[in-house]
Write an enzyme that holds these catalytic residues in place. Structure first.
Site, PDB file in Angstrom:
ATOM      1  N   LYS A  23      39.120  39.880  49.222  1.00 41.70           N
ATOM      2  CA  LYS A  23      38.564  41.194  48.843  1.00 41.70           C
ATOM      3  C   LYS A  23      37.142  41.031  48.342  1.00 41.70           C
ATOM      4  CE  LYS A  23      38.472  41.038  44.074  1.00 41.70           C
ATOM      5  NZ  LYS A  23      37.274  40.836  43.329  1.00 41.70           N
ATOM      6  N   ASP A  31      44.569  41.757  39.891  1.00 42.38           N
ATOM      7  CA  ASP A  31      44.074  42.128  41.228  1.00 42.38           C
ATOM      8  C   ASP A  31      45.184  42.241  42.269  1.00 42.38           C
ATOM      9  OD1 ASP A  31      41.363  42.453  40.807  1.00 42.38           O
ATOM     10  OD2 ASP A  31      40.855  40.352  41.223  1.00 42.38           O
TER      11      ASP A  31
HETATM   12  O1  C5P Z   1      45.423  39.191  35.472  1.00 40.09           O
HETATM   13  P1  C5P Z   1      44.624  37.962  35.771  1.00 40.09           P
HETATM   14  O2  C5P Z   1      45.323  36.717  35.294  1.00 40.09           O
HETATM   15  O3  C5P Z   1      44.171  37.862  37.182  1.00 40.09           O
HETATM   16  O4  C5P Z   1      43.287  38.079  34.900  1.00 40.09           O
HETATM   17  C1  C5P Z   1      42.468  36.966  34.650  1.00 40.09           C
HETATM   18  C2  C5P Z   1      41.654  37.207  33.392  1.00 40.09           C
HETATM   19  O5  C5P Z   1      40.676  38.205  33.639  1.00 40.09           O
HETATM   20  C3  C5P Z   1      42.445  37.726  32.212  1.00 40.09           C
HETATM   21  O6  C5P Z   1      42.972  36.675  31.465  1.00 40.09           O
HETATM   22  C4  C5P Z   1      41.404  38.489  31.433  1.00 40.09           C
HETATM   23  O7  C5P Z   1      40.637  37.597  30.646  1.00 40.09           O
HETATM   24  C5  C5P Z   1      40.478  39.025  32.503  1.00 40.09           C
HETATM   25  N1  C5P Z   1      40.730  40.437  32.894  1.00 40.09           N
HETATM   26  C6  C5P Z   1      40.457  41.445  31.963  1.00 40.09           C
HETATM   27  N2  C5P Z   1      40.676  42.745  32.341  1.00 40.09           N
HETATM   28  C7  C5P Z   1      41.121  43.055  33.569  1.00 40.09           C
HETATM   29  C8  C5P Z   1      41.372  42.044  34.513  1.00 40.09           C
HETATM   30  C9  C5P Z   1      41.171  40.722  34.137  1.00 40.09           C
HETATM   31  O8  C5P Z   1      40.043  41.193  30.831  1.00 40.09           O
HETATM   32  N3  C5P Z   1      41.309  44.335  33.893  1.00 40.09           N
END
Ligand code: C5P
Length: 289
Positions: free
Chosen positions: A8, A134
């Site tokens: 993406k 994501d």
């Molecule tokens: O959910 P995921 O593990 O992919 O997210 C990785 C990191 O990105 C999270 O630990 C957070 O620090 C940050 N994040 C965030 N807000 C979001 C998406 C991601 O703070 N909406």
């Protein structure tokens, strides 16, 4: 079952608030592109196995393909005995292109078919929320507005036909660290998301390209910030209608109307950056809404 998992791009990325759970509220325009990993999902023997062409990828729940399988099992109660996932990665890791999240989304689609669970895309996306921010978007794919943590999705009018030249520098920045920097910084510029979605609705490719912006570009460490700016200038000089960084980087991409100009830019950048790709936007799954 053999399937593709799509990279993406963020046509735009805005951070609009901090949530009590430590995550952030985002407003992003997302686009799937034809840079893909290949995934083979089978049931054979016993136990649960994962392998990939990249030896350094984790083989536990840090691998979002496996985490997605476990979340699917939690939601449906199906057995994962014999599950074997084989990943052939082409999407660079830590590139801002949701490679791992795309793998997770593809495994959800595969398990839905293989276990004949008949879950809707909306239900699969809800399971994806437990895998990563994501993943719900990657389950849906195509052109979409993502809000909240990334789980509130609105399909948008697909991009008019165009090309992207993607260029991934060798460095990458930790996503949580960059969110930390943005928390302590005043955001000086924001993308015109409304204008961008209007340009999509009217098929105004130039308008889309001119409105592409990512708030993370401004808070990169100085050395990386100048390299991103340089890459953007190079892409524009090569004929891109607009250029921007995706996610928390480090991939920078240019949007091209002309295939010959995109091919020329691809050849030019590939000399200095081996991870340079020429791709097109795509809609991998039919719109469910
Ligand atoms: O959910 P995921 O593990 O992919 O997210 C990785 C990191 O990105 C999270 O630990 C957070 O620090 C940050 N994040 C965030 N807000 C979001 C998406 C991601 O703070 N909406």
């Amino acid at each position: 079952m053999e399937l593709k998992s799509y990279a993406k791009l963020n046509l735009s990325l805005d951070v609009v608030g901090r949530r009590p759970d430590g995550y952030h509220d985002l407003i992003m325009v997302m686009q799937s592109v034809t840079l893909t990993d290949h995934i083979l999902v089978t049931f054979q023997g016993s136990g649960t196995h994962i392998s990939s062409n990249l030896g350094f990828l984790p083989k536990d729940n840090r691998n979002l393909a496996l985490k997605a399988a476990h979340q699917f099992q939690l939601a449906t109660g199906c057995s994962l005995d014999g599950l074997t996932i084989s990943l052939t990665k082409s999407i660079p890791v830590c590139s801002g292109m949701a490679g791992g999240s795309g793998n997770g989304a593809a495994v959800l689609h595969a398990l839905n078919t293989l276990t004949q669970s008949h879950l809707s895309v909306t239900e699969l996306a809800a399971i994806g929320e437990g895998v990563g921010a994501d993943v719900p978007y990657c389950v849906l794919g195509g052109t979409a507005l993502a809000q909240g943590k990334g789980e509130q999705l609105t399909p948008l009018t697909p991009l008019p036909h165009c090309y992207f030249v993607l260029c991934k520098p060798t460095w990458s920045v930790s996503t949580p660290e960059l969110f930390g920097v943005i928390d302590s910084t005043r955001i000086r510029h924001r993308p015109d998301t409304k204008g961008l979605t209007l340009c999509l609705a009217t098929g105004d490719l130039r308008g889309v390209a001119q409105r592409m912006y990512n708030v993370f570009e401004d808070v990169l460490p100085p050395r990386h910030k100048s390299e991103v700016a340089e890459l953007k200038s190079t892409l524009i000089a090569q004929g891109a209608l607009g250029a921007v960084m995706t996610g928390t980087g480090s991939t920078v991409f240019g949007l091209f109307h002309s295939l010959p100009l995109a091919q020329q830019a691809h050849a030019h950048l590939k000399e200095a950056y081996p991870d340079t790709f020429l791709v097109e936007p795509c809609t991998p799954y039919p719109h469910p809404f």
